[in-house]
Design a protein around this motif. Structure first.
Motif, PDB file in Angstrom:
ATOM      1  N   ARG A  94      35.563  36.126  43.100  1.00 59.57           N
ATOM      2  CA  ARG A  94      35.092  35.292  41.992  1.00 59.57           C
ATOM      3  C   ARG A  94      33.648  35.632  41.646  1.00 59.57           C
ATOM      4  O   ARG A  94      33.269  35.668  40.477  1.00 59.57           O
ATOM      5  CB  ARG A  94      35.207  33.816  42.344  1.00 59.57           C
ATOM      6  CG  ARG A  94      36.642  33.343  42.488  1.00 59.57           C
ATOM      7  CD  ARG A  94      36.693  31.886  42.859  1.00 59.57           C
ATOM      8  NE  ARG A  94      36.572  31.049  41.682  1.00 59.57           N
ATOM      9  CZ  ARG A  94      37.602  30.706  40.916  1.00 59.57           C
ATOM     10  NH1 ARG A  94      38.810  31.137  41.201  1.00 59.57           N
ATOM     11  NH2 ARG A  94      37.433  29.953  39.861  1.00 59.57           N
ATOM     12  N   ARG A  96      32.212  38.516  42.110  1.00 60.35           N
ATOM     13  CA  ARG A  96      32.211  39.824  41.447  1.00 60.35           C
ATOM     14  C   ARG A  96      32.662  39.697  40.001  1.00 60.35           C
ATOM     15  O   ARG A  96      32.118  40.323  39.102  1.00 60.35           O
ATOM     16  CB  ARG A  96      33.130  40.800  42.197  1.00 60.35           C
ATOM     17  CG  ARG A  96      32.430  41.483  43.360  1.00 60.35           C
ATOM     18  CD  ARG A  96      33.167  42.728  43.799  1.00 60.35           C
ATOM     19  NE  ARG A  96      34.403  42.396  44.486  1.00 60.35           N
ATOM     20  CZ  ARG A  96      34.472  42.142  45.793  1.00 60.35           C
ATOM     21  NH1 ARG A  96      33.395  42.169  46.540  1.00 60.35           N
ATOM     22  NH2 ARG A  96      35.629  41.855  46.358  1.00 60.35           N
ATOM     23  N   ARG A  97      33.673  38.854  39.796  1.00 64.64           N
ATOM     24  CA  ARG A  97      34.205  38.668  38.448  1.00 64.64           C
ATOM     25  C   ARG A  97      33.132  38.065  37.539  1.00 64.64           C
ATOM     26  O   ARG A  97      33.038  38.398  36.366  1.00 64.64           O
ATOM     27  CB  ARG A  97      35.429  37.753  38.519  1.00 64.64           C
ATOM     28  CG  ARG A  97      36.356  37.881  37.345  1.00 64.64           C
ATOM     29  CD  ARG A  97      37.676  37.213  37.603  1.00 64.64           C
ATOM     30  NE  ARG A  97      37.532  35.816  37.983  1.00 64.64           N
ATOM     31  CZ  ARG A  97      38.386  35.155  38.757  1.00 64.64           C
ATOM     32  NH1 ARG A  97      39.424  35.769  39.270  1.00 64.64           N
ATOM     33  NH2 ARG A  97      38.203  33.885  39.035  1.00 64.64           N
ATOM     34  N   ASP A  98      32.332  37.165  38.115  1.00 65.47           N
ATOM     35  CA  ASP A  98      31.254  36.541  37.337  1.00 65.47           C
ATOM     36  C   ASP A  98      30.044  37.458  37.207  1.00 65.47           C
ATOM     37  O   ASP A  98      29.038  37.068  36.631  1.00 65.47           O
ATOM     38  CB  ASP A  98      30.785  35.238  38.015  1.00 65.47           C
ATOM     39  CG  ASP A  98      31.875  34.185  38.003  1.00 65.47           C
ATOM     40  OD1 ASP A  98      32.885  34.379  37.305  1.00 65.47           O
ATOM     41  OD2 ASP A  98      31.714  33.167  38.707  1.00 65.47           O
ATOM     42  N   LYS A  99      30.137  38.637  37.823  1.00 66.55           N
ATOM     43  CA  LYS A  99      29.043  39.616  37.792  1.00 66.55           C
ATOM     44  C   LYS A  99      27.801  39.101  38.523  1.00 66.55           C
ATOM     45  O   LYS A  99      26.725  39.644  38.385  1.00 66.55           O
ATOM     46  CB  LYS A  99      28.647  39.979  36.340  1.00 66.55           C
ATOM     47  CG  LYS A  99      29.772  40.490  35.471  1.00 66.55           C
ATOM     48  CD  LYS A  99      30.078  41.954  35.775  1.00 66.55           C
ATOM     49  CE  LYS A  99      31.027  42.545  34.768  1.00 66.55           C
ATOM     50  NZ  LYS A  99      32.411  42.092  34.945  1.00 66.55           N
TER      51      LYS A  99
END
Length: 192
Positions: A94, A96-99
């Motif tokens: 999560r 990583r997905r949100d950067k």
């Protein structure tokens, strides 16, 4: 919560219960959910930093466990370790997905981690205080700190989980421990 590296996930799950859960027994799975709800939520909260996201990680983790419990073979490793791995991957995915991880990861400075691995201050045993202190740290630093101190992962394991190098893990730990100590310095005068 004493950060001794003893995982709150370390629950011995009876083989009979696992067999029932694997066979699709709803009551058995609900029992597993009740046992692991708090450790998964706490881990997710320490990494994600907010309750809403931690709740999402908990739900996703348990859905994955439910869907993949047939894959768990044991092979000498405990069920709780397998479940914890799913929870950690979910929480980090999560981020990583949100950067959020990518933005914060700077260049490693090896001089930062001159074995600065002193234990955390006693104030860290207070869960609420600890959560507030962790929230002041960058996401990557907080994640490494908790995986190392709270869950007892090694730097090699953290590096694999976060797709980084062990030296990245060491530098984040040193940086985070130093910052956390500063935040958790409770002046003696405050008690007077």
């Amino acid at each position: 919560m004493h950060m001794t590296g003893h995982s709150s996930f370390a629950i011995d799950v009876p083989d009979a219960l696992l067999a029932r859960a694997r066979a699709g027994d709803r009551a058995a799975f609900e029992q597993l959910y009740r046992w692991f709800e708090r450790p998964v939520f706490t881990l997710a909260l320490r990494i994600a930093g907010n309750r809403e996201e931690a709740q999402d990680v908990l739900q996703e983790t348990m859905l994955k466990v439910l869907g993949r419990i047939g894959e768990f073979r044991g092979d000498g490793s405990p069920f709780w370790g397998w479940l914890r791995q799913i929870a950690v991957n979910e929480a980090l995915m999560r981020l990583r997905r949100d950067k959020r991880l990518a933005q914060e990861i700077g260049v490693d400075d090896p001089s930062e981690y001159a074995e600065d691995l002193a234990p955390l201050p006693p104030a860290a045993a207070d869960a609420a205080l600890l959560q507030r202190a962790l929230a002041t740290l960058p996401t990557a630093t907080r994640s490494v700190l908790w995986l190392y101190h709270g869950e007892g992962y090694t730097h090699d394991e953290i590096a694999a989980l976060m797709q980084r190098t062990p030296s990245f893990s060491k530098s984040q730990l040193a940086r985070g421990t130093k910052k956390l100590r500063a935040v958790l310095q409770v002046p003696e005068a405050a008690h007077a």
